[in-house]
Structure formats: structure tokens, C-alpha cells
Design an enzyme around this catalytic site. Structure first.
Site, PDB file in Angstrom:
ATOM      1  CE  LYS A 103       3.307  -4.001   7.583  1.00 42.83           C
ATOM      2  NZ  LYS A 103       4.506  -4.236   8.386  1.00 42.83           N
ATOM      3  CD  GLN A 122       7.987  -5.287   7.747  1.00 43.08           C
ATOM      4  OE1 GLN A 122       7.139  -4.419   7.569  1.00 43.08           O
ATOM      5  NE2 GLN A 122       7.710  -6.457   8.295  1.00 43.08           N
ATOM      6  CG  ASP A 181       4.988  -1.074  13.695  1.00 39.41           C
ATOM      7  OD1 ASP A 181       3.904  -1.533  13.280  1.00 39.41           O
ATOM      8  OD2 ASP A 181       6.085  -1.329  13.171  1.00 39.41           O
TER       9      ASP A 181
END
Ligand code: NDP
Length: 324
Positions: free
Chosen positions: A72, A116, A139
């Protein structure tokens, strides 16, 4: 699930409809989306004097999570997005992690915050995800963004299901009026996937582990999306000939006996490396019955990071007044 014939010795499939199914290439779509990101990043810089900024919080040292996070941040940096990785020790408390997230919420140069998953078991994951400012929730997991999605209002959408929509659109696969069946109802994939298909005017059915006669429900699908986390669990019994099949699953098979059931290509890959990636859909059945399908790897997987970049840019555009 009983299998009628082992795929290591190919058998003619009476339901097979065509020789070659269309492969929906996720890498190509990812590259298109990343190319579209570049001028948008420049516009943010022109407007605000700074690039979009993404902060990734990686708690502990889980090797798989470390690889995901590295990919990422590498992609962000290659595009010119400012990337920062914060790596608290696995022993961090929920309270301390909350403080960290709240501090990121206040930093003006950070447009997107990604925590995460999975977090260590002692941390209250929901409390942490809810602490991310909705306008920085790249997200798309915050209840505010989930709510905006459910009422069809603009907001940050979850990356993986958004990637599926991009794959379908960019391969000119119509969704409006078609029967879509989503197998899996997680908050991360299944539920938002269903909402996004609904937004595209598909007629949507959601299935899960308690669905009665799953194969029969799946066979009603013109578009079948599998997101269950079970290697090759969706088989010929579940696929209407000619359906478009999207395989979200990513599973590492480490058992040769299992690899033998996946067909000669997967078995050869297994014999080379001692492990092979397979989706939630049986790869041979999918290739034989679907009119179009995503491969694993190289299908939905590459899209998730691309959509994360796009969400970060979108968050920045809103924050600098380029988008309402
Ligand atoms: P979860 O484990 O959170 O959810 C799985 C869902 O599948 C649940 O709703 C569960 O039902 C349902 N399910 C499980 N077994 C069955 C079954 N036998 N029949 C019908 N339904 C079943 O998984 P995620 O949604 O997080 O992920 C799903 C898959 O997608 C995984 O393989 C994961 O690796 C992959 N993934 C891929 C990404 C990518 O970038 N391509 C990103 C995220 C995930 P119930 O609710 O009843 O328990």
C-alpha cells in the site's frame, strides 16, 4: 461438498457452454485507475500546495500484514501520495491506540487513515475503527460511511467491493436488471458488495453460512460474487452456465491432496512452490461454465490497493474543496 469428478483428469462437462471464458483482468483495470489518479493528485497539489496524505497504522509484526502494508505505501509513494506507516508494538492498549488514531484525525496533511486488520485479540477493533474520522476513513468501514452507502449518498466506499464494480463496468458487463447473488455477508466485503450492486440497479440476493440450498440460490445468478474465505467451495453445482463469476476469495492451499482437486494448472503451480493461491470458486468449474470470470490471483486482488489510492485522493479533494 461432494465433487462428481476429479479435475486432475479433465472430464467433458455436459453443462459447458463455450470453449474460452472471458478473463476479467484486474491488473489492467488497476493500471487504468492508477493512471486516472495521477492528474487528480496534481490538482490537489495545485490547490493546496501539498499532496494527498495516507497514514497506515500497523500494529505488531504479522508478516502477511507487513506485506500488505508495504504494498500500500509503495503504491502511494509511486503515485506521489505522501505515505506514513505507524507501527505500534503488539502490546499497545486499546486506549493508547485510540489516542494515536485521534492524533492522526487532527493532522491536516493526513487525508486518509487506514488501520490494518486484523488487530491483536486484546484490542477492541470496532472501537478503533469507529474512532477514525469518517472523512479520513479511506477503508470505508466507519458506520457513517456504511450508512451513507446504504442510503445511496456520497461517501467513502469500501475498496474491495468497489473494485468489483470497477471490473464489471470496465468490461462493459451490464448490472442493471440482472440477478446478482453475493455469497458472504461480512461488513468488509459481502454487505457493501450487495449495496453497491443494488446502487447499480441489480436485483441482489445475499447468501451466508445459513442459506438453505446455496447451490440452487447461486444458480439464479447472472452475476455471482463469492466472498466466503473457503478454497474452491463454489463449484459447478453453484454456477448457472453463462453467468459472470467474480471470485473475491484469496486462499493459500498448502495441502497437496487439496491441490490435486483444483485441476492440472493449480497442481503444477503447487508442485513448483509447495503452495498455491486459489479463490473461493473452483477454478476449472468457473472457467468451464462462466461466460466471464476473475482469475485468482490477478482478478479482484489488485483492485483493492488501487481503490484505496482513489479513496485517499477523494478524501483529499473534499478536504481541499475540490469536491463536495
Ligand atoms: P469473513 O470470514 O469475514 O466472512 C465470510 C462470509 O462468508 C460470512 O458471511 C460467512 O457466513 C460466509 N460463509 C462462510 N462459509 C460459507 C459457506 N460454506 N457457505 C455460505 N457462506 C459462507 O470473510 P471476508 O468477507 O473478510 O473475506 C471473504 C474472502 O475474501 C476471503 O477469502 C478473503 O481472503 C477475501 N478477501 C479478498 C480481498 C481482496 O483484496 N481480494 C479483500 C478482503 C477479503 P456467516 O456470516 O453466516 O458466518
Amino acid at each position: 461438498m461432494p465433487r462428481k469428478a476429479p479435475h486432475s483428469t479433465p472430464q467433458p462437462n455436459p453443462r459447458k457452454i463455450k470453449e474460452v471464458a472471458q478473463i476479467l483482468d484486474g491488473n489492467k483495470v488497476r493500471d487504468q485507475i492508477l493512471d486516472e489518479c495521477r492528474p487528480r493528485i496534481q490538482r490537489v497539489i495545485d490547490r493546496s500546495g501539498r499532496p494527498p496524505g495516507l497514514a497506515v497504522v500497523l500494529v505488531g509484526a504479522d508478516p502477511a500484514s507487513q506485506v500488505y502494508v508495504r504494498n500500500k505505501t509503495k503504491t502511494a509513494e509511486s503515485l506521489g501520495i505522501y505515505g506514513e506507516t505507524i507501527t505500534p508494538d503488539a502490546s499497545i492498549t486499546t486506549d493508547a491506540l485510540l489516542q494515536l488514531v485521534r492524533a492522526l484525525n487532527l493532522r491536516p496533511e493526513i487525508d486518509g487513515i487506514l488501520v490494518q486488520l486484523p488487530l491483536p485479540a486484546h484490542i477492541d477493533s470496532r472501537q478503533i475503527l469507529n474512532a477514525v474520522a469518517p472523512e479520513k476513513d479511506v477503508d470505508g468501514f466507519h458506520p457513517v460511511n456504511a450508512g451513507l452507502l446504504s442510503i445511496g449518498a456520497p461517501g467513502l466506499r469500501p475498496c474491495t467491493p468497489s473494485g468489483v464494480i470497477e471490473i464489471l463496468k470496465r468490461h462493459q458487463i451490464p448490472m442493471a436488471g440482472r440477478n446478482a447473488v453475493v455469497v458472504g455477508r461480512s461488513n468488509i466485503v459481502g454487505k457493501p458488495m450487495a449495496m453497491l450492486l443494488l446502487e447499480e440497479n441489480a436485483t441482489v440476493t445475499i447468501c451466508h453460512s445459513r442459506t438453505a440450498d446455496l447451490p440452487a440460490v447461486c444458480r439464479t445468478a447472472d452475476i455471482l460474487v463469492a466472498a466466503i474465505g473457503r478454497p474452491a467451495a463454489i463449484t459447478a453445482d453453484h454456477i448457472q452456465p453463462g453467468a459472470v463469476v467474480i471470485d473475491v476469495g484469496i486462499n493459500a492451499v498448502t495441502d497437496r491432496a487439496k491441490a490435486e482437486t483444483l485441476g492440472p494448472t493449480k497442481l503444477a503451480a503447487f508442485d513448483k512452490r509447495g503452495t498455491v493461491l486459489v479463490g473461493d470458486v473452483h477454478p476449472v468449474d468457473m472457467a468451464e461454465l462462466a461466460s466471464a470470470h476473475t482469475p485468482v490471483p490477478g482478478g479482484v486482488g489488485p483492485l483493492t490497493i488501487a481503490l484505496l489510492m482513489r479513496n485517499t485522493i477523494e478524501a483529499a479533494e473534499r478536504r481541499v474543496g475540490l469536491r463536495s
